[in-house]
Design an enzyme around this catalytic site. Sequence first.
Site, PDB file in Angstrom:
ATOM      1  N   CYS B  90      -4.782  53.094   7.037  1.00 18.26           N
ATOM      2  CA  CYS B  90      -3.814  52.250   6.328  1.00 18.26           C
ATOM      3  C   CYS B  90      -3.358  52.866   5.007  1.00 18.26           C
ATOM      4  O   CYS B  90      -2.424  52.373   4.377  1.00 18.26           O
ATOM      5  CB  CYS B  90      -4.423  50.874   6.082  1.00 18.26           C
ATOM      6  N   HIS B 333       2.069  44.622   7.908  1.00 18.69           N
ATOM      7  CA  HIS B 333       1.182  45.770   7.744  1.00 18.69           C
ATOM      8  C   HIS B 333       1.299  46.742   8.928  1.00 18.69           C
ATOM      9  O   HIS B 333       0.354  46.921   9.684  1.00 18.69           O
ATOM     10  CB  HIS B 333      -0.255  45.256   7.579  1.00 18.69           C
TER      11      HIS B 333
END
Lengths: 141, 396
Positions: B90, B333
């Site tokens: 991420c 996300h």
Amino acid sequence: MTDLPLREGLFHIPESPGDKPYLIGSRCRVCGYACFPGKSVCVRCRRDDTMAEIKLGPYATLETFTVMRVGPHDFPPPYVIGYVRMKEGAPVFTLITDCEPKDDALKLGQEMELVIGKIREDSRGNNVIGWKFKPAERQVT
Amino acid sequence: MKKLAREVCIIGVGMHKFGKFLDKSLKDLTRVAVWNAIHDAGIDAKQIEAAYFSNVLAGLITGQESIRGQVFLRDAGFEGLPIVNVEGACASGAIALREAMITVGAGVYDMVLAVGAEKLYLDDTARSIAAMAANTDVEFMAGLGFQFTGSYAMTLRKYMQQYGWTQEHFARVASKNKYNGSLNPYAQYQKPMSVEEILSSRVIAWPLTLYMCATMGDGAAAAIVCSQEMARKIGGKLPVTIATCCLRSGEVTGEDDGQRGIAREAYDTAGLGPPDIEVAEVHDAMAPGEMFRIEKLGFCRAEEMGQLIDQGYFSLTGKLPVNTSGGLAARGHPIGATGLAQIAELVWQLRGEAGARQVKGRNSLYPRVGLAQNSGGYVEGSPAALTVTILKRDVA
């Protein structure tokens, strides 16, 4: 259906009633850093000549836990996971067994005990054998 | 990290809206974000000399491995460039930005593109979920029932016990971020949500409920990075300086998992401290995670957190607005794009272009200094990759 360890050399499976299970980790003889699974290099000292194998367990302290209400296909919810710290100092991520899947089933800091057993089935229906922890049965003195 | 040989700034940012786009490919997402950034910078695209491409799961999900950046950027119109693929779960987007900064800062190139794109929605959801396991040490964590929701839940439980944080605080943070997201045209979720709705949604891993958690997402974000001299020559919009952009892997033998250390490194290298930060984007794959990021970044002590949340300290009109974009749970996300989406949000806030969610500066109309904290993956009890970026603009 066969029992297959998660990986060879990670833990000792008791062979008789008096035989206790343990995890196989390592500890640095210079700085004391202990880890599981074991490593041949100390992460703190960054040296490859200071680590020695150690037995970890069966007792540990519960650092935190949660009940998973969703899961991948091989882990049907609810199931309980947690972090424990072995008495020898190494932190271990683990499934928790012999515990109701309730959000208040355990207290942080309580004593836990190592169990070696089935953690899931693989795609061929074999039992994958690994480590789990349960609330300790002995009385803490 | 040592000081760069010369100052580096961001002259343009662009995004493809985050969301669920079953009819769009990664090429579509990448192209839109890149060209939005090029138009925002007001440059001739031929001035771009190199590109860093961030993506995490296209290889596992679609089989497109090995040359992802080269494939997706060819479709966006780029040939004959050095293209480098970067990944760090991420945190990949921030890593792409950092590499672009270093290359320009070292004087190798004057203008470099950093772009992150990710497409997680497919017809086959199970494949996308299974691919997420690659963000951990697959040998141990994935085979033991580890999930990121569980990781956040376990960390939050410790803070609850030690510092009196409550599930109600968590829902308040999530509700604040849903509201911010409702004002962001690029956000995946643009619906405000009450504390009660969030608390009554189903439990995923106590204390986390469904609406506190980020879902899967598709999207892309890009930034054009260039030297300060070059930015002056171009004379476009107000350039935003990269005061620092630090990266490290997580720690297991230090004071914590590495987050305090990287925060200090970022403040030291930027010559700034927590009181200088006027707006922040922090990594909150589960919205309450914002709270321990804020604490680790030194904005307040863990003991004060609950009270500050109740006072609205971190809301759009508060003293330190956090996750003005909506954060990961509301803005979305798409993992390889997240780090650069944080950067785009800060650039818009610093330039006064953030529309309905624009925050005020402490000493000027708009904020002058913003911080982005991005982290990714999980290895043995700490994040795999940690980044902290600080952006600042000159007085306009």
